[in-house]
Design a protein around this motif. Structure first.
Motif, PDB file in Angstrom:
ATOM      1  N   PHE A  48     -31.877  44.507   6.745  1.00  0.00           N
ATOM      2  CA  PHE A  48     -31.144  43.244   6.801  1.00  0.00           C
ATOM      3  C   PHE A  48     -29.649  43.539   6.727  1.00  0.00           C
ATOM      4  CE2 PHE A  48     -29.044  39.573   4.834  1.00  0.00           C
ATOM      5  CZ  PHE A  48     -29.483  38.553   5.664  1.00  0.00           C
ATOM      6  N   PRO A  49     -28.873  43.056   7.701  1.00  0.00           N
ATOM      7  CA  PRO A  49     -27.438  43.356   7.719  1.00  0.00           C
ATOM      8  C   PRO A  49     -26.690  42.466   6.728  1.00  0.00           C
ATOM      9  CG  PRO A  49     -28.012  42.038   9.615  1.00  0.00           C
ATOM     10  CD  PRO A  49     -29.295  42.300   8.885  1.00  0.00           C
ATOM     11  N   GLY A  50     -26.613  42.898   5.494  1.00  0.00           N
ATOM     12  CA  GLY A  50     -26.107  42.058   4.422  1.00  0.00           C
ATOM     13  C   GLY A  50     -24.601  41.912   4.361  1.00  0.00           C
ATOM     14  N   SER A  51     -23.875  42.457   5.333  1.00  0.00           N
ATOM     15  CA  SER A  51     -22.423  42.323   5.301  1.00  0.00           C
ATOM     16  C   SER A  51     -22.022  40.927   5.758  1.00  0.00           C
ATOM     17  CB  SER A  51     -21.775  43.379   6.206  1.00  0.00           C
ATOM     18  OG  SER A  51     -22.206  43.225   7.542  1.00  0.00           O
ATOM     19  N   VAL A  52     -21.040  40.362   5.056  1.00  0.00           N
ATOM     20  CA  VAL A  52     -20.586  39.008   5.351  1.00  0.00           C
ATOM     21  C   VAL A  52     -19.569  39.037   6.483  1.00  0.00           C
ATOM     22  CG1 VAL A  52     -19.370  37.006   4.407  1.00  0.00           C
ATOM     23  CG2 VAL A  52     -21.020  38.264   2.991  1.00  0.00           C
ATOM     24  N   ASP A  53     -19.724  38.124   7.440  1.00  0.00           N
ATOM     25  CA  ASP A  53     -18.762  37.982   8.522  1.00  0.00           C
ATOM     26  C   ASP A  53     -17.414  37.578   7.924  1.00  0.00           C
ATOM     27  OD1 ASP A  53     -17.188  37.170  10.655  1.00  0.00           O
ATOM     28  OD2 ASP A  53     -18.789  36.070  11.662  1.00  0.00           O
ATOM     29  N   PRO A  54     -16.353  38.356   8.133  1.00  0.00           N
ATOM     30  CA  PRO A  54     -15.057  38.034   7.516  1.00  0.00           C
ATOM     31  C   PRO A  54     -14.510  36.664   7.898  1.00  0.00           C
ATOM     32  CG  PRO A  54     -15.048  40.252   8.452  1.00  0.00           C
ATOM     33  CD  PRO A  54     -16.299  39.592   8.920  1.00  0.00           C
ATOM     34  N   LEU A  55     -14.902  36.151   9.063  1.00  0.00           N
ATOM     35  CA  LEU A  55     -14.392  34.854   9.488  1.00  0.00           C
ATOM     36  C   LEU A  55     -15.191  33.677   8.916  1.00  0.00           C
ATOM     37  CD1 LEU A  55     -13.521  35.616  13.210  1.00  0.00           C
ATOM     38  CD2 LEU A  55     -11.981  35.529  11.245  1.00  0.00           C
ATOM     39  N   THR A  56     -16.170  33.986   8.062  1.00  0.00           N
ATOM     40  CA  THR A  56     -17.003  32.947   7.463  1.00  0.00           C
ATOM     41  C   THR A  56     -16.179  31.914   6.710  1.00  0.00           C
ATOM     42  OG1 THR A  56     -19.091  34.166   7.293  1.00  0.00           O
ATOM     43  CG2 THR A  56     -18.642  32.554   5.577  1.00  0.00           C
ATOM     44  N   VAL A  57     -15.192  32.367   5.964  1.00  0.00           N
ATOM     45  CA  VAL A  57     -14.417  31.446   5.132  1.00  0.00           C
ATOM     46  C   VAL A  57     -13.687  30.425   6.007  1.00  0.00           C
ATOM     47  CG1 VAL A  57     -12.530  31.261   3.473  1.00  0.00           C
ATOM     48  CG2 VAL A  57     -14.202  33.116   3.263  1.00  0.00           C
ATOM     49  N   ASP A  58     -13.089  30.880   7.101  1.00  0.00           N
ATOM     50  CA  ASP A  58     -12.405  29.951   8.008  1.00  0.00           C
ATOM     51  C   ASP A  58     -13.405  29.021   8.673  1.00  0.00           C
ATOM     52  OD1 ASP A  58     -10.105  29.021   9.707  1.00  0.00           O
ATOM     53  OD2 ASP A  58     -11.347  29.920  11.275  1.00  0.00           O
ATOM     54  N   ARG A  59     -14.547  29.537   9.090  1.00  0.00           N
ATOM     55  CA  ARG A  59     -15.561  28.703   9.736  1.00  0.00           C
ATOM     56  C   ARG A  59     -16.079  27.637   8.771  1.00  0.00           C
ATOM     57  NH1 ARG A  59     -19.502  33.097  11.058  1.00  0.00           N
ATOM     58  NH2 ARG A  59     -20.886  31.416  11.686  1.00  0.00           N
TER      59      ARG A  59
ATOM     60  N   PRO B 256     -25.090  29.120  16.355  1.00  0.00           N
ATOM     61  CA  PRO B 256     -26.186  29.993  15.923  1.00  0.00           C
ATOM     62  C   PRO B 256     -25.753  31.148  15.020  1.00  0.00           C
ATOM     63  CG  PRO B 256     -25.549  30.570  18.146  1.00  0.00           C
ATOM     64  CD  PRO B 256     -24.719  29.375  17.770  1.00  0.00           C
ATOM     65  N   ASP B 257     -24.441  31.360  14.825  1.00  0.00           N
ATOM     66  CA  ASP B 257     -24.013  32.401  13.894  1.00  0.00           C
ATOM     67  C   ASP B 257     -24.322  31.979  12.467  1.00  0.00           C
ATOM     68  OD1 ASP B 257     -22.946  33.985  15.966  1.00  0.00           O
ATOM     69  OD2 ASP B 257     -21.081  32.838  15.949  1.00  0.00           O
ATOM     70  N   THR B 258     -24.358  32.957  11.567  1.00  0.00           N
ATOM     71  CA  THR B 258     -24.573  32.688  10.152  1.00  0.00           C
ATOM     72  C   THR B 258     -23.472  33.353   9.351  1.00  0.00           C
ATOM     73  OG1 THR B 258     -25.911  34.661   9.640  1.00  0.00           O
ATOM     74  CG2 THR B 258     -27.074  32.756  10.576  1.00  0.00           C
ATOM     75  N   VAL B 259     -23.579  33.251   8.050  1.00  0.00           N
ATOM     76  CA  VAL B 259     -22.599  33.885   7.174  1.00  0.00           C
ATOM     77  C   VAL B 259     -22.670  35.405   7.274  1.00  0.00           C
ATOM     78  CG1 VAL B 259     -24.137  33.927   5.169  1.00  0.00           C
ATOM     79  CG2 VAL B 259     -21.673  33.805   4.807  1.00  0.00           C
TER      80      VAL B 259
ATOM     81  N   TRP C  76     -21.404  29.970  -4.271  1.00  0.00           N
ATOM     82  CA  TRP C  76     -22.393  30.513  -3.342  1.00  0.00           C
ATOM     83  C   TRP C  76     -22.340  32.045  -3.332  1.00  0.00           C
ATOM     84  CZ3 TRP C  76     -23.284  33.470   0.934  1.00  0.00           C
ATOM     85  CH2 TRP C  76     -24.467  33.246   1.640  1.00  0.00           C
ATOM     86  N   PHE C  77     -21.152  32.596  -3.237  1.00  0.00           N
ATOM     87  CA  PHE C  77     -21.035  34.054  -3.234  1.00  0.00           C
ATOM     88  C   PHE C  77     -21.413  34.652  -4.588  1.00  0.00           C
ATOM     89  CE2 PHE C  77     -18.105  33.362   0.455  1.00  0.00           C
ATOM     90  CZ  PHE C  77     -18.823  34.115   1.361  1.00  0.00           C
ATOM     91  N   ALA C  78     -21.049  33.988  -5.665  1.00  0.00           N
ATOM     92  CA  ALA C  78     -21.338  34.524  -6.997  1.00  0.00           C
ATOM     93  C   ALA C  78     -22.839  34.558  -7.274  1.00  0.00           C
ATOM     94  CB  ALA C  78     -20.626  33.692  -8.065  1.00  0.00           C
ATOM     95  N   THR C  79     -23.564  33.520  -6.876  1.00  0.00           N
ATOM     96  CA  THR C  79     -25.002  33.484  -7.143  1.00  0.00           C
ATOM     97  C   THR C  79     -25.759  34.523  -6.334  1.00  0.00           C
ATOM     98  OG1 THR C  79     -25.264  31.723  -5.489  1.00  0.00           O
ATOM     99  CG2 THR C  79     -25.026  31.050  -7.793  1.00  0.00           C
ATOM    100  N   ARG C  80     -25.136  35.084  -5.314  1.00  0.00           N
ATOM    101  CA  ARG C  80     -25.759  36.128  -4.497  1.00  0.00           C
ATOM    102  C   ARG C  80     -25.102  37.485  -4.694  1.00  0.00           C
ATOM    103  NH1 ARG C  80     -26.277  31.249  -2.870  1.00  0.00           N
ATOM    104  NH2 ARG C  80     -28.019  30.547  -1.586  1.00  0.00           N
ATOM    105  N   ASN C  81     -24.149  37.542  -5.612  1.00  0.00           N
ATOM    106  CA  ASN C  81     -23.408  38.772  -5.894  1.00  0.00           C
ATOM    107  C   ASN C  81     -22.812  39.370  -4.626  1.00  0.00           C
ATOM    108  OD1 ASN C  81     -22.338  40.740  -7.587  1.00  0.00           O
ATOM    109  ND2 ASN C  81     -24.106  42.091  -7.346  1.00  0.00           N
ATOM    110  N   LEU C  82     -22.167  38.496  -3.836  1.00  0.00           N
ATOM    111  CA  LEU C  82     -21.556  38.909  -2.578  1.00  0.00           C
ATOM    112  C   LEU C  82     -20.052  38.703  -2.627  1.00  0.00           C
ATOM    113  CD1 LEU C  82     -23.994  37.282   0.018  1.00  0.00           C
ATOM    114  CD2 LEU C  82     -23.756  39.720  -0.435  1.00  0.00           C
ATOM    115  N   HIS C  83     -19.350  39.437  -1.796  1.00  0.00           N
ATOM    116  CA  HIS C  83     -17.928  39.220  -1.551  1.00  0.00           C
ATOM    117  C   HIS C  83     -17.731  39.039  -0.048  1.00  0.00           C
ATOM    118  CE1 HIS C  83     -17.615  41.070  -5.549  1.00  0.00           C
ATOM    119  NE2 HIS C  83     -16.445  40.447  -5.644  1.00  0.00           N
ATOM    120  N   PRO C  84     -16.968  38.022   0.360  1.00  0.00           N
ATOM    121  CA  PRO C  84     -16.727  37.848   1.797  1.00  0.00           C
ATOM    122  C   PRO C  84     -15.803  38.935   2.319  1.00  0.00           C
ATOM    123  CG  PRO C  84     -15.458  36.265   0.545  1.00  0.00           C
ATOM    124  CD  PRO C  84     -16.323  36.991  -0.442  1.00  0.00           C
TER     125      PRO C  84
END
Length: 594
Positions: free
Chosen positions: A169-180, A190-193, A586-594
């Protein structure tokens, strides 16, 4: 109604991994968990038993065909009669029983025979083995998918949290997610985070044979010519009564969500007319808050004779509720009333209901928002930018102060702000399309914003509590009717959504019919101020030492927004702070950083 998952091609996925995928979305299907594996493929199902409760075990099998299914097929009895006349024998009474016989007879076109909401996965081992995924034309039930690193295996699931359990699973966050997110209030498909993970579009068909996925879209039958004698309201009323009559029949208890607004009040009246002692549910907040609609919902319930449930939330409990609510958001979504929706479906479940009717979709089909009308009448050269700002969590002028210089540079390098690019694409569609401007705005919303911003939220927040949300306004017959009604009949003078208002006139109280339109929302401006629990949560989360979006969001701007909200609370500032709160959580509950 269910949650489904599976994979096809490449190296086999270990059984324990497939079981972990199923556990991650079991909340949406707690009644049974099944799995079927074959040579290079697997299909799994978490079942919420609503129709044909005694049977309906998945996966379904027919010769060299196997499928799993999430959703409801409301015309399954008619299809069953048709297929039986052609010689097919049925053992159970589940709506999903008709899927493989239809697919065997009609191929990919079988979806055109279905009336309902659905996501279907079929492994077809005839001739060249392949996996096929199908979604309903409104996008009520979605599927997310990704390819393995070598491109040989495709994995899919109803929820991203479950899909993330698959290997590669490609768990890297799309950097443009925050702007989107800020440009669309959600991540539009059809894109996702996640980079490399996509969702199937409304009316999507995906075929994968182990090489590369091929995605196409199908459309329901075109609408019949519009009735020009002013009977659109009569046609709508008859169509909705027919659809609701099918929807309210189930093998489990069914209730209706009543906000006190036009659409839900109308459906409440139709449901109560069809079934005596219909149960209705509404949400309210303890204390005295602006925009309280409970008295309208009570009036509708009393008028219709429903057994009414008033769910009252205590704002003091919001810090815990926000955390639980955001954990069930498949992707960041800033809708303030998502919090209320989550709690409302929890109360529906606790009261013993598995199915709830909602009034979603009428605004998008019949023009219920003033922003549509204002944009259609705007002849300015940059009308699309002003319109896009109405759909954004924050306009580009605000984002210029909110985003860091480095992030703004990255956005420009990526082609500019999502909101600007989407607005310009919409402008081109208006200028080149065959529909008028207003109808084009409606179609664009139905296809782009509505599935990602509203339908994903309704689906995931209802299924978080094992409740199936049924949406009468989104059935194919209603959509066909809406598309056939000229835009001039949808807005009459200053009356938006005119056919719905006229159709509801004989069903609901005049006070509800004639009241100003009010969104079903959280009174965020009043709740994000000193002394309120939500205010403290916003401050602690956004100004704490470990913010997740520090590389993208300017801390000094957030501090200034918080100061402004403290001194002079207003809707715009509160909305930006709420959007930041949801994103950070959302990011904290998944332990992710955009």
């Amino acid at each position: 109604m269910c949650r489904i998952h599976g994979c096809f091609g490449g190296e086999p996925v270990a059984p324990e991994v497939l079981h972990a995928v199923a556990r991650a979305q079991r909340h949406g299907g707690p009644d049974a968990t099944t799995l079927h594996t074959g040579d290079g493929w697997a299909l799994g199902n978490n079942r919420l038993a609503v129709q044909g409760v005694a049977d309906g075990r998945q996966p379904y099998e027919l010769g060299d065909l196997t499928c799993v299914f999430n959703g409801e097929i409301y015309n399954h009895r008619e299809l069953r009669t048709e297929l039986a006349a052609l010689g097919h024998e049925f053992r159970g009474d589940c709506d999903g029983d008709v899927l493989l016989p239809l697919y065997e007879r009609y191929g990919d076109a079988f979806v055109r025979r279905l009336e309902g909401m659905f996501a279907v996965a079929v492994v077809d081992r005839r001739a060249e083995p392949c996996l096929k995924l199908f979604t309903d034309p409104a996008g009520m039930k979605s599927l997310s998918y990704h390819l393995s690193a070598d491109g040989r295996r495709l994995s899919f699931a109803s929820e991203l949290g479950a899909l993330s359990r698959f290997p590669d699973f490609p768990g890297s966050v799309d950097p443009l997610t925050v702007d989107r997110y800020f440009g669309g209030r959600a991540i539009w498909g059809p894109d996702t985070v996640y980079t490399g993970v996509r969702t199937l579009p409304p009316g999507g068909v995906l075929r994968f044979d182990g090489t590369r996925p091929e995605v196409t879209q199908w459309q329901p039958e075109p609408p019949a010519p519009a009735d020009r004698d002013g009977s659109a309201a009569e046609l709508l009323d008859a169509t909705l009564r027919h659809e609701l009559g099918r929807m309210i029949r189930a093998d489990v208890p069914v209730c209706v969500i009543t906000s006190g607004g036009l659409d839900s009040s109308y459906l409440t009246a139709l449901a109560a007319d069809a079934v005596p002692e219909t149960h209705s549910f509404t949400i309210a907040y303890r204390g005295d808050w602006p925009g309280d609609e409970r008295h309208f919902a009570r009036e509708v319930a009393a008028h219709c004779g429903t057994r009414h449930h008033e769910v009252e939330l205590d704002p003091a409990d919001f810090p815990d509720l926000v955390d639980r609510f955001v954990r069930h958001l498949d992707q960041p979504n800033n809708a303030p009333h998502g919090l209320s929706t989550f709690a409302l479906f929890e109360a529906v479940h606790d009261a013993g209901f598995k199915v709830a009717l909602t009034g979603d979709g009428a605004d998008e089909l019949f023009c219920g928002y003033a922003r549509f009308v204002k944009a259609a009448r705007d002849d300015g050269a940059n009308w699309q930018r002003a319109y896009q700002d109405t759909m954004a969590a924050a306009g580009t002028a605000t984002l210029a102060r909110l985003f860091t210089p480095d992030y703004l540079h990255r956005i420009r390098a990526g082609g500019g702000h999502f909101a600007d690019r989407n607005g310009d694409a919409l402008d081109r569609r208006v200028r080149t399309g065959r529909h008028g401007k207003l109808e084009t705005l409606l179609r664009h919303d139905q296809e782009r914003r509505f599935p990602s911003y509203i339908l994903r939220r309704v689906d995931h927040l209802s299924m978080a509590h094992a409740v199936e949300a049924r949406i009468p306004f989104l059935q194919p017959s209603v959509t066909r009717l809406a598309h056939a009604v000229p835009a001039a009949h949808k807005v009459v003078g200053e009356t938006v959504k005119a056919p719905v208002a006229e159709a509801a006139r004989r069903w609901i109280p005049r006070s509800v019919l004639d009241r100003p339109k009010q969104p079903f929302t959280l009174p965020g401006t009043a709740m994000i101020k000193p002394g309120e629990a939500l205010y403290d949560l916003v401050g602690d989360t956004l100004l704490g030492p470990r913010t997740r979006c520090a590389a993208y969001i300017r801390r000094d701007t957030v501090r200034e927004l918080f100061r402004m909200q403290t001194e002079r609370p207003d809707a715009h500032t509160a909305g930006v702070l709420w959007s930041l709160l949801v994103l950070e959580t959302w990011f904290a509950t998944r332990n992710l950083h955009p």
